[in-house]
Design an enzyme around this catalytic site. Structure first.
Site, PDB file in Angstrom:
ATOM      1  N   ARG A 131     -15.283   1.411  -1.100  1.00 24.38           N
ATOM      2  CA  ARG A 131     -15.042   0.097  -0.502  1.00 24.38           C
ATOM      3  C   ARG A 131     -15.176   0.210   1.007  1.00 24.38           C
ATOM      4  NH1 ARG A 131      -9.378  -2.750  -1.501  1.00 24.38           N
ATOM      5  NH2 ARG A 131      -8.584  -1.210  -0.027  1.00 24.38           N
ATOM      6  N   ARG A 165       2.831  -9.623  -0.743  1.00 26.67           N
ATOM      7  CA  ARG A 165       3.023  -8.465  -1.629  1.00 26.67           C
ATOM      8  C   ARG A 165       3.882  -7.377  -1.012  1.00 26.67           C
ATOM      9  NH1 ARG A 165      -3.152  -5.935  -1.541  1.00 26.67           N
ATOM     10  NH2 ARG A 165      -2.212  -3.959  -2.122  1.00 26.67           N
ATOM     11  N   GLU A 211     -10.672 -11.043  -5.049  1.00 22.52           N
ATOM     12  CA  GLU A 211      -9.236 -10.920  -4.770  1.00 22.52           C
ATOM     13  C   GLU A 211      -8.697 -12.136  -4.031  1.00 22.52           C
ATOM     14  OE1 GLU A 211      -8.502  -7.286  -2.618  1.00 22.52           O
ATOM     15  OE2 GLU A 211     -10.258  -7.535  -1.360  1.00 22.52           O
ATOM     16  N   CYS A 254      -9.410  -3.197 -10.328  1.00 26.53           N
ATOM     17  CA  CYS A 254      -8.995  -1.999  -9.588  1.00 26.53           C
ATOM     18  C   CYS A 254      -7.624  -2.207  -8.935  1.00 26.53           C
ATOM     19  CB  CYS A 254     -10.035  -1.606  -8.549  1.00 26.53           C
ATOM     20  SG  CYS A 254     -10.292  -2.852  -7.288  1.00 26.53           S
ATOM     21  N   ASN A 305      -4.011  -7.060  -6.941  1.00 21.74           N
ATOM     22  CA  ASN A 305      -2.883  -7.030  -5.993  1.00 21.74           C
ATOM     23  C   ASN A 305      -2.962  -8.217  -5.040  1.00 21.74           C
ATOM     24  OD1 ASN A 305      -2.501  -4.576  -7.184  1.00 21.74           O
ATOM     25  ND2 ASN A 305      -3.423  -3.408  -5.526  1.00 21.74           N
ATOM     26  N   ASP A 306      -4.172  -8.392  -4.486  1.00 22.68           N
ATOM     27  CA  ASP A 306      -4.327  -9.512  -3.557  1.00 22.68           C
ATOM     28  C   ASP A 306      -4.541 -10.833  -4.288  1.00 22.68           C
ATOM     29  OD1 ASP A 306      -3.955  -8.552  -0.930  1.00 22.68           O
ATOM     30  OD2 ASP A 306      -5.784  -7.383  -1.140  1.00 22.68           O
ATOM     31  N   HIS A 333       0.822  -1.216   0.000  1.00 23.45           N
ATOM     32  CA  HIS A 333       0.000   0.000   0.000  1.00 23.45           C
ATOM     33  C   HIS A 333       0.851   1.259   0.000  1.00 23.45           C
ATOM     34  CE1 HIS A 333      -3.240  -2.847   0.865  1.00 23.45           C
ATOM     35  NE2 HIS A 333      -3.895  -2.000   0.105  1.00 23.45           N
ATOM     36  N   ARG A 386     -10.568   3.739  -1.161  1.00 20.67           N
ATOM     37  CA  ARG A 386     -10.108   2.870  -0.064  1.00 20.67           C
ATOM     38  C   ARG A 386     -10.446   3.545   1.265  1.00 20.67           C
ATOM     39  NH1 ARG A 386      -5.586   1.808  -3.937  1.00 20.67           N
ATOM     40  NH2 ARG A 386      -5.306  -0.450  -4.053  1.00 20.67           N
TER      41      ARG A 386
HETATM   42  C1  PEP Z   1      -6.262  -5.253  -4.702  1.00 24.49           C
HETATM   43  O1  PEP Z   1      -6.047  -6.121  -3.859  1.00 24.49           O
HETATM   44  O2  PEP Z   1      -5.940  -5.379  -5.897  1.00 24.49           O
HETATM   45  C2  PEP Z   1      -6.911  -3.993  -4.339  1.00 24.49           C
HETATM   46  C3  PEP Z   1      -7.278  -3.122  -5.239  1.00 24.49           C
HETATM   47  O3  PEP Z   1      -7.059  -3.738  -3.030  1.00 24.49           O
HETATM   48  P1  PEP Z   1      -5.840  -3.282  -2.079  1.00 24.49           P
HETATM   49  O4  PEP Z   1      -4.658  -2.993  -2.945  1.00 24.49           O
HETATM   50  O5  PEP Z   1      -6.306  -2.097  -1.332  1.00 24.49           O
HETATM   51  O6  PEP Z   1      -5.649  -4.480  -1.219  1.00 24.49           O
HETATM   52 MG    MG Z   2      -6.995  -5.972  -1.945  1.00 22.20          MG
END
Ligand code: PEP
Ligand code: MG
Length: 575
Positions: free
Chosen positions: A337, A469, A435, A506, A458-459, A194, A301
C-alpha cells in the site's frame, strides 16, 4: 489489595507479569518550597539526575536500530544538546537556589519557558523540536522521581513485564517492539487503532480503553491480563493465580496445536480454495508470515517505514525494503500500500495537526499533495516489481478524479524509469482500498479503472458509522455487524465477484474468527490479516461448508435488529 479492571479486548492470550509504567512524568510534577539549609542538597540531587541522564543518552547509542543509525545518532546529539542548554541546566539550578523550590518544579518551569520559545519559530521543523525538549526533561524527571524511563535502554528485556501506558502511538510501539512485553495495556484507544493492530501482530495480549489503569497501578504490581476478555486483575490472590496459570497453559497448548495447520491449504469442506494473506508493517515481520503459512502479503502498510524519523526514506532505502519483501515471498503476491500517513500515523515534525485528522490530509490525499514524495515511492515500488509479484494498493480513494490522478502519477513514474532504462513489471496490478462509504457506493468506477479491490473495514466502519476508531469513549458503538456495514460489504464483494475483479478484506474483520463464516457467506475468497490470527481463521475455513451457510447468510442480510443479527451470526458459527 486485589482488584479487577475491564477494558476493550484487543489481542487474545493470557499474560501474568509485573507492571512497567510508561508515564508522562511532566504532567505530574509537584511544587514545594524547602528550608534554605536543604537547597544545597537539592542542587546536588538535580546535578546527579542530569549526569545520569547524560550517561543514559550516551549508552543509548548501543541500542540504536541498525537501519537508522545516522538518524538515531542525530537524534541523540540533539537530546544531549538540549540537556546541556543553559535554559535547562543553568537556569534550573539558579531557580532552585533563588526560589528554594524542588528540582522537578524548576525543571518543569524552565522547560515550559523553552517550549514557549520553540513555539515562536516560523520554521515548522524547529517548532516541532519542542517535543524533544519535553522528552529530554521527562528523562531527567524520571531520574529525579526514581521512575524507570520509557526509552528502550531503560527497559529490561523481560517477557514478564507488562507495559502500562496512558496511550501509545504506533510510532512508540515500533520502538518498544523488540522488548517483548508480556502484555500491553492502555487507558485510551479503540480496538482498531493502529496501536491495537500492531499489538495483535505481535501476538501480545492487549487491552485498551482501561481509563485509569496507569493511575491505579504501581510499578511492579503483579497482573493477570486476559486479552481476549479485556480483563486485568491487579495483585491477584494465590487461588486466582493458579486458575489463570492453568488457563494460560491451555491457551498456549491450543495455539501450539494450530501450528500443525501451517502448510495445510485453506480449502472449505466443499472444496473451495480460500487465500489467507498476511498484513505486515515492516520487512522484518516476514518471519511471522512464514511461521503462519500465509500465501501472500495482502497489505504491507508502507507508511511504517516513514515513522520515527526526521529524514524520510529515499528511493533507494524504500526500494531495498520493498525488494526484500518481494524476494522474501518468492513469487507469492505482495500487495504494497502506498503510504497512508496522517490521522494517527503522523510524520515527525508534521507541520499541522488538523482538528479532524482522520478526515484530513491523509493517505492518497497526502500523496497527491506531495507529488515528489509520492513519485519517489512509486519509482521504488515499480523497481521492486522486477523482483517478485508486487502489486500496488492505493488507500482512501474517494472519487474518480483521485483514481485518474493516481494512475497518471504511476504512468509518470514508469516513464521516468523508462527514460533511465530501469526495468519494472509493465503489467503491475494497481488496486484500490474501499474504506470510504462513497467509494463503496460508486463502486462501478473503481471496478472499471482498477485491477483489484481491498476492503479496509477498519476505516469503512469508522467513516460509515461516524465513530473515531481510536476513541475509547465511542468504542462500544463501533459495530462491524451494523446492517449498513453488512450492506456495504455484501455490495462490494458481490459486485467485484460479478465483474470478475479480485476483492479481499484487509481490515481487522478479516482476522476475527467470529466473522470468517459471515465473510465467506458474503462471497469473500481472499482474506488478509495479522499473521498471528491466520491459523485460527484457517481452522474455521477448513470446517466450513459454503452451501450450508447460504440460508443463514441471507437471513443475516435481511435482519435489521442488531441483536437479531448477532444471534444469527452466532448460529452461523456453530452450524
Ligand atoms: C482499514 O482501514 O481497514 C485498513 C486495513 O487500513 P488501516 O487499518 O491501515 O487504516
Ligand atoms: Mg484504512
Amino acid at each position: 489489595m486485589s482488584f479487577t479492571l475491564h477494558g476493550i479486548p484487543v489481542s487474545s492470550g493470557i499474560a501474568i507479569g509485573y507492571v512497567h509504567l510508561i508515564s508522562h512524568t511532566v504532567l505530574e510534577v509537584v511544587h514545594y518550597v524547602m528550608p534554605r539549609n536543604l537547597v544545597h542538597e537539592e542542587i546536588a540531587r538535580f546535578d546527579a539526575a542530569m549526569e545520569s541522564t547524560r550517561q543514559e543518552l550516551a549508552e543509548l547509542r548501543n541500542y540504536r536500530p541498525l537501519h537508522a543509525a545516522a538518524e538515531f545518532d542525530a537524534f541523540l546529539d540533539l537530546h544531549l544538546m538540549i540537556l546541556a542548554d543553559e535554559h535547562i541546566d543553568l537556569a534550573s539550578r539558579k531557580m532552585i537556589e533563588h526560589e528554594q523550590c524542588n528540582a522537578e518544579w524548576a525543571l518543569k518551569i524552565q522547560m515550559d519557558a523553552l517550549v514557549a520559545q520553540f513555539e515562536e519559530f516560523d520554521d515548522a521543523y524547529l517548532r516541532e523540536r519542542k517535543t524533544d525538549v519535553v522528552q529530554v526533561v521527562e528523562r531527567v524527571l524520571n531520574k529525579l522521581t526514581g521512575q524507570p524511563g520509557h526509552q528502550p535502554s531503560a527497559v529490561v528485556p523481560d517477557m514478564k513485564m507488562i507495559l502500562v501506558a496512558h496511550d501509545i502511538s504506533p510510532a512508540d510501539l515500533i520502538q518498544l517492539k523488540s522488548h517483548h512485553f508480556a502484555a500491553i495495556l492502555t487507558d485510551l484507544g479503540g480496538a482498531t487503532s493502529h496501536t491495537a493492530i500492531m499489538a495483535r501482530g505481535l501476538s501480545t495480549p492487549c487491552v485498551v480503553g482501561l481509563h485509569r489503569a496507569r493511575q491505579l497501578m504501581r510499578e511492579n504490581d503483579l497482573l493477570i491480563v486476559d486479552g481476549g476478555q479485556g480483563v486485568v486483575i491487579v495483585n491477584p490472590d494465590e487461588q486466582v493465580l493458579v486458575e489463570y496459570k492453568l488457563l494460560q497453559n491451555q491457551w498456549e497448548e491450543a495455539r501450539n496445536k494450530l501450528k500443525c495447520l501451517k502448510s495445510t491449504p485453506a480449502v472449505t469442506l466443499d472444496g473451495t480454495t480460500i487465500e489467507l494473506h498476511a498484513n505486515i508493517e515492516l520487512p522484518n515481520d516476514l518471519a511471522e508470515v512464514y511461521e503462519n503459512g500465509a500465501t501472500g502479503i495482502g497489505l504491507f502498510r508502507s507508511e511504517f517505514l516513514f515513522l520515527n524519523r526526521d529524514v524520510l526514506p529515499d528511493e533507494e532505502e524504500q526500494f531495498a525494503a520493498y525488494r526484500a519483501v518481494a524476494e522474501g515471498m518468492e513469487g507469492l503476491p505482495v500487495t504494497i500500500r502506498t503510504f497512508d500517513l496522517g490521522a494517527d500515523k503522523q510524520l515527525n515534525g508534521a507541520q499541522r495537526v488538523a482538528s479532524n485528522p482522520a478526515l484530513g490530509l491523509r493517505a492518497i490525499r497526502l500523496c497527491l499533495a506531495e507529488p515528489q514524495m509520492f513519485l519517489t515511492q512509486l519509482r521504488a515500488l515499480l523497481r521492486a516489481s522486477s523482483y517478485g509479484n508486487v502489486k500496488i494498493l492505493i488507500p482512501m480513494l474517494t472519487s474518480v478524479s483521485e483514481i485518474n490522478q493516481t494512475l497518471q502519477f504511476i504512468v509518470d513514474a514508469k516513464q521516468s524509469l523508462d527514460n533511465e532504462g530501469i526495468p519494472y513489471n509493465r503489467e503491475i496490478q494497481i488496486g484500490g482500498m474501499i474504506e470510504i462509504p462513497a467509494a463503496a457506493l460508486v463502486l462501478d468506477v473503481f471496478i472499471k479503472k482498477l485491477d483489484f479491490l481491498s476492503i479496509g473495514t477498519n476505516d469503512l466502519i469508522q467513516y460509515t458509522l461516524a465513530i473515531d476508531r481510536t476513541d475509547d469513549e465511542v468504542a462500544h458503538l463501533y459495530d462491524p455487524l451494523h446492517p449498513a456495514i453488512l450492506y456495504l460489504l455484501s455490495h462490494v464483494i458481490s459486485s467485484a465477484n460479478k465483474a470478475g475483479i479480485p476483492v479481499s478484506v484487509c481490515g481487522e474483520m478479516a482476522g476475527k474468527v467470529i466473522f470468517t463464516r459471515l465473510l465467506l457467506g458474503l462471497g469473500l475468497r481472499q482474506f488478509s490479516m495479522n499473521s498471528a490470527q491466520l491459523l485460527r481463521v484457517k481452522q474455521c475455513v477448513l470446517t466450513t461448508s459454503l452451501p450450508d451457510i447460504v440460508t443463514l447468510k441471507q437471513r443475516i442480510l435481511r435482519a435489521k435488529d442488531p441483536l437479531k443479527i448477532r444471534e444469527l451470526v452466532e448460529k452461523l458459527n456453530i452450524a
